[in-house]
Design an enzyme around this catalytic site. Structure first.
Site, PDB file in Angstrom:
ATOM      1  N   ARG A  45     -36.264   9.347   4.583  1.00 44.23           N
ATOM      2  CA  ARG A  45     -36.673   8.690   3.347  1.00 44.23           C
ATOM      3  C   ARG A  45     -37.047   7.256   3.667  1.00 44.23           C
ATOM      4  NH1 ARG A  45     -33.810   4.988   4.280  1.00 44.23           N
ATOM      5  NH2 ARG A  45     -34.307   4.156   2.249  1.00 44.23           N
ATOM      6  N   GLY A  46     -37.562   6.539   2.644  1.00 41.66           N
ATOM      7  CA  GLY A  46     -38.085   5.195   2.894  1.00 41.66           C
ATOM      8  C   GLY A  46     -39.595   5.323   3.078  1.00 41.66           C
ATOM      9  N   ALA A  47     -40.342   4.452   2.390  1.00 39.38           N
ATOM     10  CA  ALA A  47     -41.789   4.650   2.282  1.00 39.38           C
ATOM     11  C   ALA A  47     -42.518   4.793   3.630  1.00 39.38           C
ATOM     12  CB  ALA A  47     -42.383   3.517   1.442  1.00 39.38           C
ATOM     13  N   ARG A  87     -42.979  14.017  -2.372  1.00 36.99           N
ATOM     14  CA  ARG A  87     -42.430  12.915  -3.171  1.00 36.99           C
ATOM     15  C   ARG A  87     -43.606  12.090  -3.729  1.00 36.99           C
ATOM     16  NH1 ARG A  87     -37.601   9.626  -0.835  1.00 36.99           N
ATOM     17  NH2 ARG A  87     -37.233   9.358  -3.069  1.00 36.99           N
ATOM     18  N   GLN A 194     -28.078   4.532  -0.790  1.00 36.47           N
ATOM     19  CA  GLN A 194     -28.769   4.146   0.450  1.00 36.47           C
ATOM     20  C   GLN A 194     -28.215   2.833   1.011  1.00 36.47           C
ATOM     21  OE1 GLN A 194     -30.317   5.255  -2.303  1.00 36.47           O
ATOM     22  NE2 GLN A 194     -32.198   6.349  -1.839  1.00 36.47           N
ATOM     23  N   ASP A 235     -42.062   0.570  -2.314  1.00 34.68           N
ATOM     24  CA  ASP A 235     -42.645   1.912  -2.158  1.00 34.68           C
ATOM     25  C   ASP A 235     -44.118   1.926  -2.508  1.00 34.68           C
ATOM     26  OD1 ASP A 235     -39.588   2.402  -2.710  1.00 34.68           O
ATOM     27  OD2 ASP A 235     -40.415   4.110  -1.600  1.00 34.68           O
ATOM     28  N   ASN A 245     -40.060  -0.109  -6.373  1.00 37.61           N
ATOM     29  CA  ASN A 245     -39.052   0.033  -5.312  1.00 37.61           C
ATOM     30  C   ASN A 245     -37.861   0.763  -5.914  1.00 37.61           C
ATOM     31  OD1 ASN A 245     -38.161  -0.476  -2.581  1.00 37.61           O
ATOM     32  ND2 ASN A 245     -36.726  -1.953  -3.418  1.00 37.61           N
ATOM     33  N   LYS A 246     -36.857   0.969  -5.114  1.00 34.97           N
ATOM     34  CA  LYS A 246     -35.667   1.725  -5.527  1.00 34.97           C
ATOM     35  C   LYS A 246     -35.128   1.278  -6.878  1.00 34.97           C
ATOM     36  CE  LYS A 246     -34.295   4.550  -3.987  1.00 34.97           C
ATOM     37  NZ  LYS A 246     -34.723   5.891  -4.488  1.00 34.97           N
TER      38      LYS A 246
HETATM   39  O1  MRU Z   1     -35.656   7.163  -2.305  1.00 32.03           O
HETATM   40  P1  MRU Z   1     -35.820   6.416  -1.022  1.00 32.03           P
HETATM   41  O2  MRU Z   1     -34.562   6.259  -0.261  1.00 32.03           O
HETATM   42  O3  MRU Z   1     -36.971   6.971  -0.202  1.00 32.03           O
HETATM   43  O4  MRU Z   1     -36.260   4.952  -1.480  1.00 32.03           O
HETATM   44  C1  MRU Z   1     -36.454   3.958  -0.513  1.00 32.03           C
HETATM   45  C2  MRU Z   1     -36.772   2.632  -1.075  1.00 32.03           C
HETATM   46  O5  MRU Z   1     -36.883   2.447  -2.258  1.00 32.03           O
HETATM   47  C3  MRU Z   1     -37.049   1.540  -0.076  1.00 32.03           C
HETATM   48  O6  MRU Z   1     -36.628   0.310  -0.566  1.00 32.03           O
HETATM   49  C4  MRU Z   1     -38.563   1.482   0.171  1.00 32.03           C
HETATM   50  O7  MRU Z   1     -39.057   2.733   0.517  1.00 32.03           O
HETATM   51  C5  MRU Z   1     -38.918   0.512   1.218  1.00 32.03           C
HETATM   52  S1  MRU Z   1     -38.533   1.121   2.813  1.00 32.03           S
HETATM   53  C6  MRU Z   1     -39.078   0.067   4.008  1.00 32.03           C
END
Ligand code: MRU
Length: 344
Positions: A45-47, A87, A194, A235, A245-246
């Site tokens: 996970r993470g963009a 996603r 996270q 994201d 973002n999250k």
């Molecule tokens: O749902 P996730 O864990 O994929 O969400 C991740 C985030 O929101 C991060 O802050 C974002 O992707 C930046 S990662 C460099």
């Protein structure tokens, strides 16, 4: 340094982030469907990490196909679709898919073998470029931190969320190297944790002094003078500088502004989506109710209660002090500064 995504022996190997911090185990995906499932089910996970993984998933799918010509193109489109539906919010996924499509088209006239080699080379390039971008934006972001500081971050925008080093955590790593990190507050980041599971794990592994807090403690820490700045990842960043973002990032940004604390966003250009005018156009993923009602397999809320679980929120650009990418630092008005950096 953690290797989030690795190509090994005709398969995509991922550190299984669902098992952290208890267990450092690796998931080997030999089929594109397994790569798609790993993204959907949060093994990765993470963009930026999602984008890199999808690129390898596409390379894997086409390499496993024995088709040629139009049939090979159909196989490419099939595997792109498998990745696309995993996603919806992080734009890096769609950016990577488009890049892989363009590479396929460029190599197609030279036949299937060239296409298969080309796609793997492109996925490798996406990984290497992301790693380089994280180091570069980390260093540029660290230049904004001119004295030893106490930093708050939300979610995990670290090595685990990228090809390595991280975006927000890249800034923190570079600032720590410069002796400018007194400590980091990691928001736990309900409901998926996270921050607690991943950010706290990464930073303590690196020896960066880290204090875990529940999300609802951030305002108190700011109001009592314990936070000098906030840095988060993204994201998707809209043309006007709105940042998806999250979930919970918006609240942190509003609290930062209320307390006169700089709120920085760190993200590579692959996270910019200049095709959307504002954050209102960014699709927000809604995840399962169970992530909210349960903790460690145990029910924490009465059965049958209505639940919402938006996984992301949008922080309006007026709360964003600056956006740091690998090409420089954008400030308001973002319409101009983001375009200039994207085209640089
Ligand atoms: O749902 P996730 O864990 O994929 O969400 C991740 C985030 O929101 C991060 O802050 C974002 O992707 C930046 S990662 C460099």
């Amino acid at each position: 340094m953690v290797r989030t995504v690795v190509w090994d022996d005709e398969s995509v190997v991922l550190i299984d982030q669902r098992r952290l911090p208890q267990e450092e185990s690796y998931l080997r995906c030999r089929q594109p469907a397994e790569v798609a499932a790993a993204i959907r089910d949060m093994a990765v996970r993470g963009a930026p990490a999602i984008g890199v993984t999808a690129a390898f998933g596409i390379a894997l799918g086409v390499r496993r196909s024995t088709a040629e010509g139009a049939a090979l193109r159909r196989d490419l489109e099939g595997v792109c679709e498998q990745m696309r539906v995993t996603r919806p919010t992080a734009v890096n996924l769609f950016w990577a898919i488009e890049r892989m499509r363009r590479r396929f088209a460029a190599d197609e006239p030279r036949g299937g073998a060239a296409v298969r080699e080309g796609l793997l080379a492109e996925a490798r390039a996406i990984l290497e470029e992301d790693l380089a971008s994280c180091h570069r934006l980390g260093d540029l972001g660290a230049e904004l931190i001119t004295h030893p500081s106490r930093i708050l971050t939300h979610c995990n925008a670290g090595a685990l969320a990228t090809a390595g080093y991280g975006t927000a955590l890249g800034v923190i790593r570079s600032a720590a190297r410069d002796g400018h990190v007194l400590g980091v507050f990691a928001d736990e980041t309900r409901p998926y944790l996270q921050g607690a599971r991943l950010t706290a794990w990464e930073l303590t592994k690196d020896g960066i002094p880290t204090t875990l807090i529940a999300d609802n403690m951030a305002g108190h820490m700011m109001a009592t003078g314990q936070v000098d700045l906030v840095v988060v990842g993204a994201d998707r960043i809209a043309r006007n500088g709105d940042v998806a973002n999250k979930i919970g990032t918006y609240s942190v940004a509003v609290l930062a502004k209320e307390n006169g604390i700089p709120f920085y966003v760190a993200a590579p250009v692959s996270t910019f989506d200049l095709t959307v005018a504002s954050g209102a156009e960014i699709p927000i993923e809604e995840r399962s109710a169970e992530e909210v009602t349960h903790h460690g397999g145990r029910r924490m809320a009465p059965a049958g209660v209505a639940v919402r679980n938006p996984a992301f929120d949008v922080t309006p650009s007026r709360y964003v002090t600056a956006i740091v990418c690998e090409k420089g630092v954008a400030r308001a008005p973002y319409g101009e500064s983001l375009r200039a950096l994207a085209e640089a």
